[in-house]
Motif scaffolding. Structure first.
Motif, PDB file in Angstrom:
ATOM      1  N   ALA A 124       0.833  -0.967   0.070  1.00 56.92           N
ATOM      2  CA  ALA A 124       0.106   0.151  -0.018  1.00 56.92           C
ATOM      3  C   ALA A 124       0.828   1.172  -0.116  1.00 56.92           C
ATOM      4  CB  ALA A 124      -0.970  -0.035   1.063  1.00 56.92           C
ATOM      5  N   LEU A 125       2.109   1.258   0.689  1.00 54.96           N
ATOM      6  CA  LEU A 125       3.013   2.417   0.487  1.00 54.96           C
ATOM      7  C   LEU A 125       3.340   2.660  -0.756  1.00 54.96           C
ATOM      8  CD1 LEU A 125       4.612   4.481   2.271  1.00 54.96           C
ATOM      9  CD2 LEU A 125       6.405   2.628   2.452  1.00 54.96           C
ATOM     10  N   ASP A 126       3.947   1.419  -1.287  1.00 52.73           N
ATOM     11  CA  ASP A 126       4.505   1.774  -2.585  1.00 52.73           C
ATOM     12  C   ASP A 126       3.431   2.392  -3.480  1.00 52.73           C
ATOM     13  OD1 ASP A 126       6.424   1.015  -4.774  1.00 52.73           O
ATOM     14  OD2 ASP A 126       4.737  -0.044  -5.582  1.00 52.73           O
ATOM     15  N   ARG A 127       2.148   1.906  -3.519  1.00 59.38           N
ATOM     16  CA  ARG A 127       0.908   2.582  -4.384  1.00 59.38           C
ATOM     17  C   ARG A 127       0.860   3.916  -4.004  1.00 59.38           C
ATOM     18  NH1 ARG A 127      -2.986  -0.041  -2.909  1.00 59.38           N
ATOM     19  NH2 ARG A 127      -2.578  -1.621  -1.892  1.00 59.38           N
ATOM     20  N   TYR A 128       0.848   4.242  -2.800  1.00 57.00           N
ATOM     21  CA  TYR A 128       0.752   5.831  -2.160  1.00 57.00           C
ATOM     22  C   TYR A 128       2.233   6.473  -2.827  1.00 57.00           C
ATOM     23  CZ  TYR A 128       1.240   9.821   0.683  1.00 57.00           C
ATOM     24  OH  TYR A 128       1.156  11.049   1.290  1.00 57.00           O
ATOM     25  N   VAL A 129       3.144   6.266  -2.696  1.00 55.93           N
ATOM     26  CA  VAL A 129       4.476   6.883  -3.218  1.00 55.93           C
ATOM     27  C   VAL A 129       4.206   7.162  -4.571  1.00 55.93           C
ATOM     28  CG1 VAL A 129       6.909   6.907  -3.600  1.00 55.93           C
ATOM     29  CG2 VAL A 129       5.741   6.116  -1.435  1.00 55.93           C
ATOM     30  N   ARG A 130       3.867   6.073  -5.206  1.00 56.65           N
ATOM     31  CA  ARG A 130       3.586   5.997  -6.917  1.00 56.65           C
ATOM     32  C   ARG A 130       2.545   7.106  -7.132  1.00 56.65           C
ATOM     33  NH1 ARG A 130       6.134   2.657  -9.831  1.00 56.65           N
ATOM     34  NH2 ARG A 130       6.426   1.404  -7.963  1.00 56.65           N
ATOM     35  N   ARG A 131       1.554   6.984  -6.667  1.00 54.63           N
ATOM     36  CA  ARG A 131       0.388   7.825  -6.932  1.00 54.63           C
ATOM     37  C   ARG A 131       0.756   9.362  -6.489  1.00 54.63           C
ATOM     38  NH1 ARG A 131      -2.824   5.367  -4.067  1.00 54.63           N
ATOM     39  NH2 ARG A 131      -2.816   6.503  -2.064  1.00 54.63           N
ATOM     40  N   THR A 132       1.261   9.507  -5.406  1.00 49.54           N
ATOM     41  CA  THR A 132       1.630  10.745  -4.985  1.00 49.54           C
ATOM     42  C   THR A 132       2.434  11.563  -5.915  1.00 49.54           C
ATOM     43  OG1 THR A 132       1.054  10.352  -2.402  1.00 49.54           O
ATOM     44  CG2 THR A 132       2.478  12.328  -3.075  1.00 49.54           C
ATOM     45  N   ILE A 133       3.710  10.972  -6.328  1.00 52.14           N
ATOM     46  CA  ILE A 133       4.655  11.528  -7.076  1.00 52.14           C
ATOM     47  C   ILE A 133       4.022  11.811  -8.508  1.00 52.14           C
ATOM     48  CG2 ILE A 133       6.893  11.358  -8.091  1.00 52.14           C
ATOM     49  CD1 ILE A 133       7.830  10.095  -5.667  1.00 52.14           C
ATOM     50  N   ALA A 134       3.345  10.688  -8.914  1.00 49.71           N
ATOM     51  CA  ALA A 134       2.637  11.073 -10.227  1.00 49.71           C
ATOM     52  C   ALA A 134       1.714  12.044 -10.425  1.00 49.71           C
ATOM     53  CB  ALA A 134       1.916   9.528 -10.622  1.00 49.71           C
ATOM     54  N   ALA A 135       1.392  12.547  -9.333  1.00 53.95           N
ATOM     55  CA  ALA A 135       0.682  14.033  -9.179  1.00 53.95           C
ATOM     56  C   ALA A 135       1.503  15.208  -9.572  1.00 53.95           C
ATOM     57  CB  ALA A 135      -0.235  14.006  -8.004  1.00 53.95           C
ATOM     58  N   ILE A 136       2.636  15.065  -9.423  1.00 53.60           N
ATOM     59  CA  ILE A 136       3.545  16.146  -9.867  1.00 53.60           C
ATOM     60  C   ILE A 136       3.733  16.296 -11.166  1.00 53.60           C
ATOM     61  CG2 ILE A 136       5.888  17.185  -9.286  1.00 53.60           C
ATOM     62  CD1 ILE A 136       6.138  15.263  -6.903  1.00 53.60           C
ATOM     63  N   PRO A 137       3.665  17.500 -12.017  1.00 56.88           N
ATOM     64  CA  PRO A 137       3.868  17.580 -13.265  1.00 56.88           C
ATOM     65  C   PRO A 137       5.276  17.012 -13.692  1.00 56.88           C
ATOM     66  CG  PRO A 137       2.904  19.479 -12.580  1.00 56.88           C
ATOM     67  CD  PRO A 137       3.030  18.673 -11.306  1.00 56.88           C
ATOM     68  N   ARG A 138       5.206  16.480 -14.702  1.00 49.23           N
ATOM     69  CA  ARG A 138       6.338  15.559 -15.047  1.00 49.23           C
ATOM     70  C   ARG A 138       7.614  16.594 -15.423  1.00 49.23           C
ATOM     71  NH1 ARG A 138       7.968  10.632 -16.439  1.00 49.23           N
ATOM     72  NH2 ARG A 138       5.912   9.934 -16.561  1.00 49.23           N
ATOM     73  N   ALA A 139       7.467  17.693 -15.909  1.00 49.87           N
ATOM     74  CA  ALA A 139       8.733  18.705 -16.044  1.00 49.87           C
ATOM     75  C   ALA A 139       9.008  19.158 -14.480  1.00 49.87           C
ATOM     76  CB  ALA A 139       8.040  19.758 -16.904  1.00 49.87           C
ATOM     77  N   ARG A 140       8.238  18.923 -13.523  1.00 52.65           N
ATOM     78  CA  ARG A 140       8.859  19.642 -12.301  1.00 52.65           C
ATOM     79  C   ARG A 140       9.319  18.636 -11.321  1.00 52.65           C
ATOM     80  NH1 ARG A 140       6.490  24.294  -9.800  1.00 52.65           N
ATOM     81  NH2 ARG A 140       5.881  25.844 -11.400  1.00 52.65           N
TER      82      ARG A 140
END
Length: 522
Positions: free
Chosen positions: A398-414
């Motif tokens: 669940a932690l891995d999915r949280y980290v992946r989902r949270t960072i994916a919300a950052i615009p890729r260029a940033r």
């Protein structure tokens, strides 16, 4: 059966500790009166993984305290006591921990006690390892020391020492080699001002490395001109063995003068990128490894010492820092020529990045290996260990999915990470972050204008909205904070090797990092 030197070392440590405890009262830690499985881990992060898998059947402690730097921590007598009483030991290894921590484990554990190197052994549980690539943006050559090869043909192991000793120097001034630790302390490896003495087996004016390792170092010259420094290398397989000679070589330095004046017209000038003075355990010789682009060992080309000259240009002029720890070089404010050590703090490493846990999937592999190790050491607890591990692995998934989902919300260029310490390649690789740069100059010396300009240009060109500091290194990171303030961007926290009073578990660490990245980069 334990070897005699190990028995003597262990008995001496326990006897000394008994006197200490008798006078001061029992300190918390491992105890023979505790019926639980006694487990010692090197870091607080590993201790937390063990506690989650072991549950109530395990008493887990760590040698390195929370807030400590694994790269520079020195064990105490209390730590030896914890090792002596341990039923199981876990280290990260891949040269993460200070060599003395590993030697404390290996010299004082019982002969039948499992001694697990999690980073290496977790590969069998599908952990992914990646090379350590250090692209250091210095405006001079980055000069380090390297021990190449594992020394297996000599009987060496991870507790063995490779000794690189300065035995002679010539030139118009003095020569010093030292490391600046994470908290500003100076660890002097060689000092020409007080002479050289190899009569005690190369213990004086000596840098000590594990086999197959690399270290950074600051090189200081007190006056311009041509210098030579002679090094002898040897391998000490164990604490009681005589060093095995590996060779000797003399290296030329051009300090504030034209390199051809110091090394001849045909010499290869080492003036940028990454170079190492290298002791080869398999070939039994000393030479130079060099890559002008600043890549790792496999990108470096080998040169004999007499084929190269190391340039210390006028732009390397600095001043002796204030502080008693730097007084060995002379009076504070005096001009010197310095090749900086490149990476903040004491940092001995190999060719594989040891910070595997920044990818949660690797922490899951660690946990599975911990589970099976505990079951083997305590078969009666197998059902409990499996149940604990199953619950914890679900939490980590669940932690891995949280980290992946949270960072994916950052615009890729940033998703550009600029930080103090090159400890986040696994985070970047697993979750789509780009490591844009990390602060490299010696923290005890004012960085050059070129170094500041490169950092500033990186931040401007990538439009980086924030830079990140590890809390336990923030006090030594004035360059990054000053540039961030000049550019009007945020300075945000990120956790690498260690817990503190705010972040006390691995799950908290990874959740905090993901949230900090999202908040500060979005």
């Amino acid at each position: 059966m334990r070897s005699r030197p190990r028995v003597l070392a262990t008995l001496a440590a326990v006897a000394a500790l008994a006197l200490l405890v008798a006078g001061c009262g029992a300190a918390p830690g491992l105890s023979t009166s505790d019926e639980r499985l006694q487990v010692v881990a090197t870091t607080g992060l590993l201790r937390d993984l063990v506690a989650n898998v072991g549950g109530a059947r395990v008493n887990a402690v760590s040698l390195i305290p929370d807030g400590g730097d694994p790269h520079s921590f020195e064990p105490t007598l209390r730590d030896v006591r914890d090792v002596v009483y341990a039923d199981v030991a876990f280290s990260n290894y891949m040269l993460l921990e200070q060599h003395s921590v590993i030697k404390t484990l290996d010299a004082n554990l019982g002969a039948d006690v499992p001694n697990i190197s999690l980073a290496e052994d977790s590969v069998k549980y599908a952990a992914e390892i990646i090379p350590l690539v250090e692209n250091v943006n210095l405006d001079t050559v980055w000069l380090g020391l390297r021990a190449r090869g594992d020394g297996a043909r000599h009987g060496a192991d991870r507790s063995s020492d490779v000794l690189l000793s300065a035995t002679a120097a010539t030139g118009p001034g003095e020569v010093f080699g030292y490391l600046t630790g994470s908290f500003g302390e100076a660890d002097v490896s060689f000092n020409s001002a007080d002479g050289f003495d190899a009569s005690d087996g190369f213990e004086h004016d000596t840098a000590t490395l594990p086999a197959d390792a690399h270290t950074h170092m600051s090189w200081v010259f007190t006056a311009p001109g041509r210098y030579t420094v002679t090094f002898a290398a040897s391998l000490r397989v164990s604490a009681t063995s005589r060093p095995i000679p590996l060779g000797e070589a003399t290296f030329a330095f051009a300090v504030g003068v034209e390199p051809t004046a110091a090394g001849g017209a045909d010499a290869v000038v080492l003036d940028q990128g990454h170079a190492d003075l290298t002791a080869d355990l398999d070939r039994g010789e000393l030479y130079t490894l060099y890559d002008p682009e600043g890549g790792g060992e496999h990108a470096q080309r080998r040169y004999r010492a007499d084929e190269v000259v190391i340039e210390v240009p006028s732009k390397a002029i600095a001043e002796i820092p204030a502080g008693e720890q730097f007084s060995f070089m002379g009076k504070a404010g005096t001009q010197i020529y310095q090749l900086p050590q490149a990476v903040l703090g004491k940092h001995v490493h190999g060719e594989i990045d040891p910070h595997l846990w920044q990818d949660v999937r690797n922490a899951m592999a660690y946990s599975e290996l911990i589970r099976d190790t505990l079951i083997e050491a305590d078969p009666r607890g197998a059902r409990e260990y499996r149940a604990n591990a199953e619950a914890y692995l679900a939490q980590l998934d669940a932690l891995d999915r949280y980290v992946r989902r949270t960072i994916a919300a950052i615009p890729r260029a940033r998703r550009q990470l600029v930080t103090t310490h090159d400890a986040f390649a696994y985070l970047a690789h697993a979750y789509g972050v780009e490591v844009a740069g990390f602060v490299t100059p010696n923290p005890a010396v004012e960085p050059s204008l070129a170094q500041r300009r490169k950092l500033t240009e990186t931040i401007r060109n990538l439009r980086v909205p924030a830079v990140f500091l590890e809390p336990n290194l923030a006090a030594r990171s004035s360059t990054l904070t000053e540039v961030a303030r000049e550019q009007g961007i945020r300075v945000c926290p990120i956790y690498g090797d260690s817990f503190d009073g705010d972040v006390t578990t691995y799950v908290q660490l990874m959740r905090f990092n993901a949230a900090s990245l999202k908040e500060c980069l979005s």
